[in-house]
Design a protein around this motif. Structure first.
Motif, PDB file in Angstrom:
ATOM      1  N   ASN A 106     -14.035  28.659 -23.555  1.00 59.04           N
ATOM      2  CA  ASN A 106     -13.452  27.888 -24.635  1.00 59.04           C
ATOM      3  C   ASN A 106     -14.532  27.336 -25.548  1.00 59.04           C
ATOM      4  O   ASN A 106     -15.716  27.501 -25.308  1.00 59.04           O
ATOM      5  N   LYS A 107     -14.044  26.729 -26.573  1.00 62.66           N
ATOM      6  CA  LYS A 107     -14.917  26.309 -27.654  1.00 62.66           C
ATOM      7  C   LYS A 107     -15.926  25.261 -27.260  1.00 62.66           C
ATOM      8  O   LYS A 107     -16.880  25.009 -27.980  1.00 62.66           O
ATOM      9  N   HIS A 108     -15.697  24.618 -26.119  1.00 57.56           N
ATOM     10  CA  HIS A 108     -16.620  23.559 -25.713  1.00 57.56           C
ATOM     11  C   HIS A 108     -17.841  24.114 -25.002  1.00 57.56           C
ATOM     12  O   HIS A 108     -18.772  23.406 -24.705  1.00 57.56           O
ATOM     13  N   ASP A 109     -17.768  25.368 -24.694  1.00 55.60           N
ATOM     14  CA  ASP A 109     -18.946  26.005 -24.107  1.00 55.60           C
ATOM     15  C   ASP A 109     -19.810  26.518 -25.258  1.00 55.60           C
ATOM     16  O   ASP A 109     -19.347  27.271 -26.124  1.00 55.60           O
ATOM     17  N   VAL A 110     -21.043  26.103 -25.261  1.00 59.80           N
ATOM     18  CA  VAL A 110     -21.942  26.473 -26.371  1.00 59.80           C
ATOM     19  C   VAL A 110     -22.973  27.440 -25.866  1.00 59.80           C
ATOM     20  O   VAL A 110     -23.662  27.172 -24.872  1.00 59.80           O
ATOM     21  N   LEU A 111     -23.016  28.577 -26.484  1.00 55.83           N
ATOM     22  CA  LEU A 111     -24.048  29.565 -26.140  1.00 55.83           C
ATOM     23  C   LEU A 111     -25.089  29.569 -27.249  1.00 55.83           C
ATOM     24  O   LEU A 111     -24.759  29.790 -28.424  1.00 55.83           O
ATOM     25  N   VAL A 112     -26.277  29.279 -26.844  1.00 53.73           N
ATOM     26  CA  VAL A 112     -27.394  29.400 -27.811  1.00 53.73           C
ATOM     27  C   VAL A 112     -28.107  30.690 -27.472  1.00 53.73           C
ATOM     28  O   VAL A 112     -28.725  30.805 -26.416  1.00 53.73           O
ATOM     29  N   SER A 167     -18.292  28.707 -28.488  1.00 53.72           N
ATOM     30  CA  SER A 167     -19.073  28.338 -29.674  1.00 53.72           C
ATOM     31  C   SER A 167     -20.476  28.923 -29.529  1.00 53.72           C
ATOM     32  O   SER A 167     -21.062  28.851 -28.459  1.00 53.72           O
ATOM     33  N   LYS A 168     -20.972  29.483 -30.585  1.00 57.79           N
ATOM     34  CA  LYS A 168     -22.258  30.181 -30.471  1.00 57.79           C
ATOM     35  C   LYS A 168     -23.258  29.655 -31.469  1.00 57.79           C
ATOM     36  O   LYS A 168     -22.907  29.260 -32.565  1.00 57.79           O
ATOM     37  N   ILE A 220     -26.700  20.172 -32.558  1.00 58.15           N
ATOM     38  CA  ILE A 220     -25.542  21.014 -32.270  1.00 58.15           C
ATOM     39  C   ILE A 220     -24.238  20.293 -32.577  1.00 58.15           C
ATOM     40  O   ILE A 220     -23.312  20.859 -33.121  1.00 58.15           O
ATOM     41  N   ILE A 237     -21.494  22.006 -35.067  1.00 55.93           N
ATOM     42  CA  ILE A 237     -20.203  22.481 -34.574  1.00 55.93           C
ATOM     43  C   ILE A 237     -19.290  21.285 -34.440  1.00 55.93           C
ATOM     44  O   ILE A 237     -19.302  20.593 -33.421  1.00 55.93           O
ATOM     45  N   LEU A 242     -17.007  20.377 -31.469  1.00 53.95           N
ATOM     46  CA  LEU A 242     -17.599  20.228 -30.149  1.00 53.95           C
ATOM     47  C   LEU A 242     -17.389  18.809 -29.629  1.00 53.95           C
ATOM     48  O   LEU A 242     -17.698  17.842 -30.285  1.00 53.95           O
ATOM     49  N   ASN A 302     -16.589  29.238 -34.726  1.00 53.30           N
ATOM     50  CA  ASN A 302     -17.631  28.516 -35.455  1.00 53.30           C
ATOM     51  C   ASN A 302     -18.975  29.137 -35.135  1.00 53.30           C
ATOM     52  O   ASN A 302     -19.508  28.975 -34.051  1.00 53.30           O
TER      53      ASN A 302
END
Lengths: 306, 400
Positions: A277-283, B354-355, B371, B375, B378, B394
């Protein structure tokens, strides 16, 4: 008329009158003595005075006096006005009511000593002496012995001694019976108090016993419940473990057909499920297999490589 | 005065004075006339005035005889009497006992004999009530062997202390009813003075005696019958020895109870008994409710476990089937399958997350990456639900 006749008539009336006084009857249940000029008329056979039994008897008119006595069995009862208080061996006070049965045994003695009065005999001779006997016998025993365990012996002793009373007064005592034994008023109250407290304690004990048993039953039930539940949980765990084991076996058996592929397959699944989901952030750096064709010239070269 | 000789021709009337008489009336004459009148009434023959005349024996005797006969007949008639069916009669002659007569018609000689009627069938009754001392009690005497751990802290009555055995007196309230009748009329009348009060006193004595031998709780519960028969026996025995002429018909123990002053406490014991039973019943009810419930729960736990087992196995089988199907495909064309699977997975991942793409070399400067600002959707909390599935991804691309 003739004075002689009148005289005879009058004389006849007088004779009848006088002769009527010369006879007397004694009823059943009575005996009598005859007093002539102050002295008792004697029996012709012996020297003692003559006892006149029930029936018809003759006496000298007007000169002789008849004294009648009730020869039935008499009763002396301790009255409630003068109760007899006795002290037992252990210094307990008891209030005793008794009665004595007696009879006139020797009329002459009875008359001379008692004046023929039954009540006087009871008051002056019998009551004081029997009271003494009763007091003495109670004094020899504890109250428990006197009331219960030794009562028969005590009564026999009282009666035995009582029969010796009154011989000089022409009385014979036939029986003495205790009617009622009570306690003095203040002692009664303390006895009642004690009885009451005893019963209260008894009642409490019963209730306590009931609660004790009740607790026992409940505790037993609770224990059973615990055991049943624990048993069930244990068995359930075993079943679950069994299920888990079987499942693991199935998995292992299947997956070990191609471990590498399984690793890949499983990893893919894990990645998808983890980042979702959107709360997981992949850098990310745009590198790796996914970004194979990301850069402008890579797809050309990649295709060329193939 | 002399009669006139017959032939004189003169008036014979004694009252008339005659021509010759001028004197006062003759008293003698008057009195003898009175006497004659009297004698006529009694049917005596008149006597002559010359002096004593011997009375005629027949007339005299007849009159007397008739009188005496009349009196005798009356006396005989008066002597009859009836004894009713329930009675007997005690007959005394000149005061001395002669006989006891049964019901019926009898005769006695009045004034010589006397009778007293006694009802021998009527049942007399009296009740005796009172408080009586029982046998002293000890600790172990309490029924059902309930032992009280602490000795009673009451003051026993003065006597018991010195006794040293700690026995306690008890009183019980008893009502007894006696029924009796007269069985021997002669003895009843002439043997004992006041037999009716005698029987009452003897009863009190017998009752006091019998109760004195028993313990309080026995008297109140199991000993009533013994008490009843003991009193009856002693009563009969003593009455017989006195020869009262009375016979006991019935001895009934009407009421045996604790004295009024302690009745409440005694009743409370009964209530305590019931309470005890109630407590135990309630506990048993609890037990019979709780244990089956537990069993039910146990069954449910077991079923749950079995269900779990089944589920896990079936899940495993399903998973394995899926894997094996895929494996078969993979075996046919491994590279393509692998590529496809990888891409599908990555696409899904990158679609949903989100990337931030950072296209830099590792050895470049420190990169500041806010971040949260880049975003906006978030949220800091990791446990936020993923309900939002946005079409837009996003994506922020940072190029340096």
């Amino acid at each position: 008329m003739t004075p002689t006749k009148m005289l005879i008539a009058t004389l006849a009336i007088v004779v009848v009158f006088v002769s009527m006084n010369g006879f007397f009857t004694i009823e059943e249940g009575e005996n009598a003595l005859v007093l002539r000029l102050g002295k008792m008329v004697g029996s012709t056979k012996t020297d003692s005075p003559r006892i006149y039994r029930p029936g018809l008897h003759a006496k000298i008119p007007f000169v002789d006096q008849v004294r009648v006595f009730d020869t039935r069995m008499q009763q002396l009862t301790t009255s409630t006005l003068k109760p007899l208080t006795v002290v037992t061996k252990e210094q307990t006070y008891l209030v005793v009511e008794y009665f004595a049965k007696w009879r006139i045994d020797n009329l002459a003695k009875f008359y001379t000593s008692m004046g023929g009065s039954v009540s006087r005999a009871a008051d002056t001779v019998l009551e004081p002496r029997i009271n003494d006997i009763v007091r003495t016998e109670y004094g020899k025993r504890t109250s428990d012995q006197a009331i219960s365990t030794d009562r028969a012996n005590m009564m026999a002793a009282i009666k035995a001694q009582a029969t010796h009373i009154g011989k000089e007064q022409g009385i014979v005592v036939l029986d003495v019976q205790i009617q009622q034994i009570t306690l003095p008023k203040d002692v009664m109250d303390s006895v009642f108090k004690r009885m009451e407290t005893e019963r209260k304690q008894f009642a409490e004990a019963k209730r306590a016993e009931g609660m004790e048993k009740s607790e026992e039953v409940r505790a037993l039930a609770d224990q059973k419940v615990t055991v049943i539940r624990a048993e069930a949980i244990k068995q359930a765990a075993a079943i679950r473990a069994q299920g888990d084991k079987q499942a693991a076996e199935i998995y292992a058996h299947a997956y070990s057909a191609d471990p590498h592929f399984y690793a890949f397959y499983r990893s893919m699944e894990a990645y998808v499920k983890s980042f979702r989901n959107k709360h997981d952030v992949l850098v990310l750096k745009p590198e790796g297999q996914f970004f194979n064709y990301f850069h402008t010239d890579s797809h050309m070269s990649a295709a060329a490589k193939k | 005065m002399a009669w006139n000789k017959p032939g004189d021709g003169e008036d014979p009337n004694p009252w008339g004075g005659g021509k010759n008489n001028a004197g006062p009336p003759d008293l003698d004459k008057i009195f003898s006339q009175i006497f004659n009148k009297l004698r006529q009434l009694l049917r005596f023959k008149p006597v002559t005035t010359t002096g004593w005349q011997r009375p005629e024996s027949q007339g005299y005797g007849v009159g007397l005889g008739m009188c005496a006969l009349a009196i005798f007949v009356l006396w005989v008639l008066a002597g009859f009497y009836i004894v009713n069916p329930a009675e007997q009669a005690v007959v005394l002659r000149w005061g001395k006992f002669t006989a006891v007569q049964n019901p019926g018609l009898h005769w006695m000689a009045r004034f010589i004999e006397t009778k007293t009627l006694v009802d021998v069938q009527k049942v007399y009754s009296f009740s005796l009530t009172g408080e009586f001392l029982t046998k002293s009690s000890e600790q172990s005497d309490l029924p059902n062997q309930i032992s009280i751990s602490n000795k009673p802290s009451v003051t026993s009555n003065a006597g018991a202390i010195a006794d040293g055995t700690d026995k306690s007196k008890n009183l019980v309230n008893v009502e007894l009813n006696i029924q009796y009748r007269i069985s021997d009329p002669r003895a009843y009348l002439y043997n004992v003075a006041n037999p009716d009060s005698t029987i009452q006193d003897v009863t009190a004595g017998a009752l006091s005696d019998a109760i004195g031998k028993m313990k309080l709780d026995d008297v109140l519960t199991v000993g009533r019958e013994w008490l009843n028969s003991s009193v009856e026996d002693q009563l009969r025995q003593v009455l017989a020895s006195y020869n009262t002429g009375l016979e006991i018909v019935a001895v009934t123990l009407r009421r045996v109870q604790a004295p009024d002053q302690v009745r409440a406490a005694f009743n409370d014991v009964n209530r305590a008994d019931q309470d005890r039973a109630t407590y135990i019943q309630q506990a048993q009810a609890y037990a019979s409710k709780v244990v089956p419930l537990a069993r039910g729960e146990a069954a449910r736990i077991s079923a749950d476990a079995t269900g779990y087992q089944q589920k896990v196995m079936l899940t495993a089988q399903a998973d394995v089937a899926k894997f094996e199907a895929l494996l078969n495909v993979y075996k046919v064309s491994p590279d393509v399958t692998r590529e496809r699977m990888f891409m599908d997975a990555m696409q899904t991942i990158l679609q949903n997350t989100s990337k931030v793409l950072v296209d830099l070399n590792a050895s470049s400067n420190l990169l500041y990456l806010p971040i949260e600002k880049m975003i906006p959707s978030l949220k800091p909390s990791a446990s936020f639900p993923m309900a939002t599935s946005q079409e837009q991804t996003n994506t922020v691309e940072v190029q340096s």
